[in-house]
Design a protein around this motif. Structure first.
Motif, mmCIF file in Angstrom:
data_model
loop_
_atom_site.group_PDB
_atom_site.id
_atom_site.type_symbol
_atom_site.label_atom_id
_atom_site.label_comp_id
_atom_site.label_asym_id
_atom_site.label_seq_id
_atom_site.Cartn_x
_atom_site.Cartn_y
_atom_site.Cartn_z
ATOM 1 N N ARG A 45 31.984 91.968 37.136
ATOM 2 C CA ARG A 45 31.743 93.286 37.748
ATOM 3 C C ARG A 45 31.983 94.397 36.728
ATOM 4 N N THR A 46 32.956 94.212 35.858
ATOM 5 C CA THR A 46 33.245 95.223 34.843
ATOM 6 C C THR A 46 32.082 95.365 33.858
ATOM 7 N N VAL A 47 31.439 94.258 33.508
ATOM 8 C CA VAL A 47 30.347 94.339 32.530
ATOM 9 C C VAL A 47 29.015 94.707 33.155
ATOM 10 N N GLY A 48 28.947 94.858 34.493
ATOM 11 C CA GLY A 48 27.745 95.407 35.081
ATOM 12 C C GLY A 48 27.047 94.574 36.132
ATOM 13 N N VAL A 49 27.515 93.381 36.426
ATOM 14 C CA VAL A 49 26.895 92.579 37.478
ATOM 15 C C VAL A 49 27.223 93.221 38.823
ATOM 16 N N ASP A 50 26.247 93.246 39.737
ATOM 17 C CA ASP A 50 26.427 93.915 41.030
ATOM 18 C C ASP A 50 27.208 93.012 41.989
ATOM 19 N N ILE A 51 28.522 93.108 41.945
ATOM 20 C CA ILE A 51 29.425 92.386 42.840
ATOM 21 C C ILE A 51 30.245 93.425 43.589
ATOM 22 N N GLN A 52 30.341 93.280 44.892
ATOM 23 C CA GLN A 52 31.112 94.241 45.675
ATOM 24 C C GLN A 52 32.579 93.815 45.736
ATOM 25 N N MET A 53 33.448 94.771 45.473
ATOM 26 C CA MET A 53 34.889 94.561 45.634
ATOM 27 C C MET A 53 35.399 95.663 46.551
ATOM 28 N N ASN A 54 35.573 95.324 47.806
ATOM 29 C CA ASN A 54 36.017 96.299 48.789
ATOM 30 C C ASN A 54 37.428 95.958 49.251
ATOM 31 N N MET A 55 38.276 96.957 49.227
ATOM 32 C CA MET A 55 39.564 96.826 49.882
ATOM 33 C C MET A 55 39.331 97.212 51.339
ATOM 34 N N VAL A 56 40.351 97.423 52.106
ATOM 35 C CA VAL A 56 40.172 97.650 53.537
ATOM 36 C C VAL A 56 39.318 98.889 53.824
ATOM 37 N N LEU A 57 39.645 100.010 53.231
ATOM 38 C CA LEU A 57 38.938 101.248 53.553
ATOM 39 C C LEU A 57 38.133 101.843 52.404
ATOM 40 N N PHE A 58 38.210 101.277 51.222
ATOM 41 C CA PHE A 58 37.498 101.878 50.089
ATOM 42 C C PHE A 58 37.013 100.781 49.138
ATOM 43 N N GLU A 59 36.063 101.173 48.284
ATOM 44 C CA GLU A 59 35.568 100.250 47.271
ATOM 45 C C GLU A 59 36.367 100.454 45.983
ATOM 46 N N VAL A 60 36.686 99.364 45.326
ATOM 47 C CA VAL A 60 37.450 99.426 44.080
ATOM 48 C C VAL A 60 36.540 99.994 42.990
#
Length: 93
Positions: free
Chosen positions: A42-57
């Motif tokens: 995700r850091t290098v640009g691949v579209d992966i979602q990382m969502n915490m409970v109420l917000f996106e990382v």
């Protein structure tokens, strides 16, 4: 001589504890590796979602968050491994 209820209890623990803790240990270890790889990707640009409970990382915090969860998963995997060994000692001894 061992009593029948004691042997039945040991058999019941062996029947359920070995598969549950074995799969849990392997699964948590695998999740730790996959989480770290996903954070790096995700850091290098691949579209992966990382969502915490109420917000996106945020993208720049992907590796630290993934590292934190990986450490959590490794710790839980180690605890599950200890429980597996403890149940094995209970059944065998």
């Amino acid at each position: 001589m061992r009593s029948i209820p004691n042997l039945m209890l040991r058999g019941l623990v062996g029947l359920f504890a070995f598969p549950v803790f074995g799969v849990l240990t392997a699964g948590l270890a695998l999740c730790a590796v996959v989480t770290m790889v996903a954070g790096i990707l995700r850091t290098v640009g691949v579209d992966i979602q990382m969502n915490m409970v109420l917000f996106e990382v945020p993208r720049y915090l992907s590796v630290p968050v993934a590292l934190g969860f990986s450490v959590l998963f490794i710790g839980l995997s180690a605890a599950s491994w200890r429980a597996l060994r403890l149940s094995y000692r209970f059944v065998v001894l």
